[in-house]
Design an enzyme around this catalytic site. Structure first.
Site, PDB file in Angstrom:
ATOM      1  N   GLU A 131     -12.063  14.749 -19.583  1.00  0.00           N
ATOM      2  CA  GLU A 131     -12.362  14.400 -20.995  1.00  0.00           C
ATOM      3  C   GLU A 131     -13.684  13.656 -21.124  1.00  0.00           C
ATOM      4  OE1 GLU A 131     -11.068  15.755 -23.321  1.00  0.00           O
ATOM      5  OE2 GLU A 131      -9.397  16.514 -22.151  1.00  0.00           O
TER       6      GLU A 131
HETATM    7  C1  LIG Z   1      -7.979  17.967 -12.569  1.00  0.00           C
HETATM    8  C2  LIG Z   1      -8.996  18.346 -13.579  1.00  0.00           C
HETATM    9  C3  LIG Z   1      -8.594  18.807 -14.812  1.00  0.00           C
HETATM   10  C4  LIG Z   1      -9.537  19.203 -15.755  1.00  0.00           C
HETATM   11  N1  LIG Z   1      -9.123  19.751 -16.933  1.00  0.00           N
HETATM   12  C5  LIG Z   1     -10.038  20.346 -17.737  1.00  0.00           C
HETATM   13  C6  LIG Z   1      -9.631  21.134 -18.849  1.00  0.00           C
HETATM   14  O1  LIG Z   1      -8.442  21.265 -19.147  1.00  0.00           O
HETATM   15  N2  LIG Z   1     -10.583  21.752 -19.582  1.00  0.00           N
HETATM   16  C7  LIG Z   1     -11.910  21.653 -19.292  1.00  0.00           C
HETATM   17  O2  LIG Z   1     -12.720  22.252 -19.994  1.00  0.00           O
HETATM   18  N3  LIG Z   1     -12.333  20.899 -18.247  1.00  0.00           N
HETATM   19  C8  LIG Z   1     -11.433  20.266 -17.463  1.00  0.00           C
HETATM   20  N4  LIG Z   1     -11.840  19.538 -16.385  1.00  0.00           N
HETATM   21  C9  LIG Z   1     -13.258  19.380 -16.139  1.00  0.00           C
HETATM   22  C10 LIG Z   1     -13.766  17.966 -16.410  1.00  0.00           C
HETATM   23  O3  LIG Z   1     -13.745  17.693 -17.780  1.00  0.00           O
HETATM   24  C11 LIG Z   1     -15.173  17.855 -15.777  1.00  0.00           C
HETATM   25  O4  LIG Z   1     -14.992  17.834 -14.374  1.00  0.00           O
HETATM   26  C12 LIG Z   1     -15.920  16.632 -16.249  1.00  0.00           C
HETATM   27  O5  LIG Z   1     -16.261  16.745 -17.611  1.00  0.00           O
HETATM   28  C13 LIG Z   1     -17.200  16.394 -15.446  1.00  0.00           C
HETATM   29  O6  LIG Z   1     -17.954  17.559 -15.318  1.00  0.00           O
HETATM   30  P1  LIG Z   1     -18.451  17.993 -13.861  1.00  0.00           P
HETATM   31  O7  LIG Z   1     -17.272  18.016 -12.970  1.00  0.00           O
HETATM   32  O8  LIG Z   1     -19.243  19.232 -13.980  1.00  0.00           O
HETATM   33  O9  LIG Z   1     -19.382  16.820 -13.372  1.00  0.00           O
HETATM   34  P2  LIG Z   1     -20.932  16.659 -13.718  1.00  0.00           P
HETATM   35  O10 LIG Z   1     -21.180  16.861 -15.153  1.00  0.00           O
HETATM   36  O11 LIG Z   1     -21.722  17.460 -12.759  1.00  0.00           O
HETATM   37  O12 LIG Z   1     -21.148  15.113 -13.397  1.00  0.00           O
HETATM   38  C14 LIG Z   1     -21.342  14.586 -12.081  1.00  0.00           C
HETATM   39  C15 LIG Z   1     -21.710  13.112 -12.201  1.00  0.00           C
HETATM   40  O13 LIG Z   1     -22.941  12.972 -12.920  1.00  0.00           O
HETATM   41  C16 LIG Z   1     -22.762  12.136 -14.056  1.00  0.00           C
HETATM   42  N5  LIG Z   1     -23.565  12.673 -15.163  1.00  0.00           N
HETATM   43  C17 LIG Z   1     -23.641  13.941 -15.582  1.00  0.00           C
HETATM   44  N6  LIG Z   1     -24.483  14.037 -16.627  1.00  0.00           N
HETATM   45  C18 LIG Z   1     -24.919  12.798 -16.901  1.00  0.00           C
HETATM   46  C19 LIG Z   1     -25.804  12.233 -17.873  1.00  0.00           C
HETATM   47  N7  LIG Z   1     -26.376  12.972 -18.814  1.00  0.00           N
HETATM   48  N8  LIG Z   1     -26.037  10.912 -17.826  1.00  0.00           N
HETATM   49  C20 LIG Z   1     -25.433  10.126 -16.918  1.00  0.00           C
HETATM   50  N9  LIG Z   1     -24.593  10.604 -15.967  1.00  0.00           N
HETATM   51  C21 LIG Z   1     -24.343  11.918 -15.959  1.00  0.00           C
HETATM   52  C22 LIG Z   1     -21.274  12.162 -14.373  1.00  0.00           C
HETATM   53  O14 LIG Z   1     -20.852  10.985 -15.054  1.00  0.00           O
HETATM   54  C23 LIG Z   1     -20.663  12.300 -12.981  1.00  0.00           C
HETATM   55  O15 LIG Z   1     -20.530  11.034 -12.402  1.00  0.00           O
HETATM   56  C24 LIG Z   1     -10.920  19.090 -15.450  1.00  0.00           C
HETATM   57  C25 LIG Z   1     -11.325  18.592 -14.211  1.00  0.00           C
HETATM   58  C26 LIG Z   1     -10.386  18.250 -13.277  1.00  0.00           C
HETATM   59  C27 LIG Z   1     -10.864  17.790 -11.929  1.00  0.00           C
END
Ligand SMILES: Cc1cc2nc3c(=O)[nH]c(=O)nc-3n(C[C@H](O)[C@H](O)[C@H](O)COP(=O)(O)OP(=O)(O)OC[C@H]3O[C@@H](n4cnc5c(N)ncnc54)[C@H](O)[C@@H]3O)c2cc1C
Length: 594
Positions: free
Chosen positions: A438
């Site tokens: 989220e």
């Molecule tokens: C168990 C699980 C359930 C999930 N359920 C859903 C679901 O139902 N539907 C869905 O759509 N998604 C779902 N997700 C996805 C989840 O919402 C994302 O993993 C999350 O939003 C982070 O995206 P990412 O993993 O690509 O990390 P990234 O966006 O690559 O982030 C990596 C790191 O960089 C930081 N970062 C990224 N951009 C910035 C910025 N602009 N400024 C500062 N810091 C930044 C982040 O805070 C994080 O620490 C789920 C994930 C998991 C693991």
């Protein structure tokens, strides 16, 4: 292993004495039926479901996990019956519009059920929670035809919902979404891959309503070009009957640290000609619609943190009462570890953080209810600003404290805590996702400082701090609460200073807001929690003096509030110092020096 017992007494106290549920019921005609008796019976029944139906599946679900076999997702035994009990009880549509079969109850009443069910079994609870979030988005943005066709089934829990945003290259940055939506008559065909989709497929319900973000042709670049589509697992005929299987399929399940019983799916859309989807809201404006759902879900994730933390606290207390190690302070007898000051420090930290954040979360829920239905437009605006300010705080701080509390639970258990059979390692593993999904807490913090503080010139923050100052004055008039008033006053002052510093520096230093955002979020969490605990102390003192209410409960509340003021509120100064340090040392290293 001790059973989870929903903390109904504290929930009732917070709703009635701190969050203002009786005032909401008195002021808003739509909620006039939400009398204390009605709320009590809802809480009692929700607690029974949590304690007797959902919680006993928690450990089994963690051990058994989920499986994708022959294209079907299998979930642990017992989950289907528990889901049926939740759906048949009308719990999914608790907040939904009565016009579509919902119960029209406020967020203030649904928030405790979210907390209890997450505490009982967070992997299970994410399934109905997704539906509650989707209902508001569909009510607000879907066409009348889509609403009529889908909402009654979603509200009744007959059909489950998913939220499909994430793709391999598009996580926090949704502008990078590549899923395509091609127009075909009155509908679209979608092609793409979604990853990490919670409860992305299963057999708990005969149909699943996927809410999918995708880009239609000629979409403007960036997040402005994203549209929202409703993509059913099975197409629905004009007669309302389920028809052909739509082209959206689970292709694999993730193997995860926690939430073992919640299937997290990779979904393929359009591998066999295109997944039929229906536009929700306006073309290219899907992110705004999805935000309606995401804001509900963010509050829900904060409540998950609070729920897991409460369960961890209960488990730690039960162990600390039983485990005999060491001697009493006078050395005369061997004692259970609950007698040792350091163990009490851990237990009280767990308890105070959880109770404080619960109060902040339920207050935000009541703000949302007033924002939706208050008669005066200025009141609606003010309440919405408060709810929007507190939403990233509840999500961010609630999930961060869940890390601390579940780790303290393991610590209280000593070596046994590290052993899976004890069951407490699961809380730590399950809670870990709450800071990530989220919107990561980094993103919550940017939302807080950017959209909720800088954008309105600090107005909503100042409104919050000035309300806190009124209670600070009330504390100072009572000799026994005066030290708490002084501590709260110092925390309010330093938060105000940090707010002014942020407003002053953000324009001058482009790294300032990003560098201080997380510490700012934690600062507001700690201070707002301290304020709510101080208010609880005022109520408890008044009631004890008047010999009203449950005296042991009120004395415990007072002691917990004192502990918070003495041992947790001082953290505000640390977070404030980090905010005041700004971006300098954070940006100093060259990238190749890492
Ligand atoms: C168990 C699980 C359930 C999930 N359920 C859903 C679901 O139902 N539907 C869905 O759509 N998604 C779902 N997700 C996805 C989840 O919402 C994302 O993993 C999350 O939003 C982070 O995206 P990412 O993993 O690509 O990390 P990234 O966006 O690559 O982030 C990596 C790191 O960089 C930081 N970062 C990224 N951009 C910035 C910025 N602009 N400024 C500062 N810091 C930044 C982040 O805070 C994080 O620490 C789920 C994930 C998991 C693991």
């Amino acid at each position: 292993m001790p059973e989870y017992r929903a903390p109904v007494d504290d929930i009732r106290f917070v709703l009635n004495e701190l969050a203002g549920l009786p005032q909401l019921a008195a002021a808003v005609p739509q909620y006039s039926a939400t009398t204390p008796d009605v709320v009590d019976s809802i809480l009692g029944e929700a607690a029974r479901l949590a304690n007797e139906v959902i919680s006993p599946l928690n450990r089994r679900g963690d051990v058994t996990g989920v499986e994708l076999r022959d294209g079907k997702v299998r979930v642990p035994d017992g989950f289907a019956d528990a889901y049926r009990a939740v759906a048949e009880g009308g719990w999914v549509g608790l907040r939904g519009e009565p016009e579509f079969g919902g119960q029209g109850l406020p967020h203030a009443v649904s928030a405790p059920t979210s907390e209890m069910w997450a505490a009982a079994n967070v992997a299970f609870a994410t399934c109905p929670e997704l539906s509650s979030g989707a209902i508001e988005a569909l009510e607000a943005y879907a066409t009348p035809e889509l609403r009529a066709q889908y909402l009654p089934h979603v509200l009744s829990g007959e059909w489950a919902v998913t939220m499909c945003l994430t793709e391999p290259q598009a996580g926090s940055d949704l502008a990078l979404i590549q899923t395509r939506a091609e127009p075909r008559g009155d509908r679209f065909r979608l092609f793409g891959r979604k990853i990490f989709i919670t409860w992305g497929d299963h057999e708990l319900t005969p149909n699943i309503v996927h809410l999918v973000l995708a880009k239609a042709p000629n979409a403007p670049p960036g997040v402005r070009g994203i549209s929202l589509f409703l993509v059913p697992k099975y197409l629905v005929g004009a007669d309302g009957k389920l028809g052909a299987r739509n082209d959206i399929h689970p292709v694999s399940l993730e193997h995860k640290l926690g939430l073992h019983a919640a299937p997290t799916c990779v979904l393929a859309l359009g591998d066999h000609g295109g997944a039929e989807g229906f536009l929700v809201g306006k073309l290219h404006e899907g992110l705004a619609c999805m935000f309606t759902m995401m804001n509900c879900m963010r509050l829900g994730v904060g409540l998950q943190g609070i729920g897991i933390a409460d369960r961890a606290y209960q488990h730690a207390v039960a162990y600390a009462r039983e485990r005999v190690q060491g001697r009493s302070a006078d050395g005369k007898e061997r004692v259970a570890i609950i007698r040792h000051p350091d163990v009490r420090r851990m237990l009280l930290t767990m308890r105070a953080l959880t109770e404080a954040c619960r109060a902040v979360a339920y207050a935000a829920a009541v703000n949302l209810d007033f924002a939706r239905h208050a008669e005066d437009p200025e009141e609606r605006r003010r309440q919405l600003a408060r709810a929007e300010l507190l939403t990233p705080v509840v999500k961010g701080w609630g999930s961060e404290l869940a890390q601390e509390v579940t780790a303290l639970c393991v610590q209280t258990h000593g070596g046994s805590g590290y052993i899976e059979e004890t069951g407490v390692a699961q809380y730590l593993r399950d809670a870990r996702i709450t800071t990530i999904y989220e919107g990561t807490n980094g993103i919550q913090a940017l939302d807080l400082v950017g959209r909720k503080i800088l954008r309105d010139g600090g107005g909503a923050l100042e409104d919050l701090l000035s309300e806190m100052r009124t209670d600070e004055k009330a504390l100072e008039t009572d000799a026994t609460l005066e030290p708490m008033g002084r501590a709260l006053g110092a925390a309010i002052r330093v938060t105000g200073e940090c707010g002014r510093l942020l407003l002053h520096n953000a324009a001058k230093d482009q790294n300032f807001a990003g560098a201080v955002a997380f510490n700012f979020l934690m600062l507001i969490g700690i201070v707002t929690g301290g304020w709510q605990m101080a208010r609880a102390a005022l109520v408890a003192t008044r009631k004890l003096k008047a010999k009203q209410g449950d005296a042991p409960f009120l004395r415990a509340k007072l002691a917990t509030a004192r502990f918070y003021s003495d041992h947790i509120l001082p953290r505000a100064q640390t977070y404030a110092s980090a905010v005041q340090a700004g971006s300098g040392s954070i940006m100093e290293l060259e990238e190749d020096q890492f």
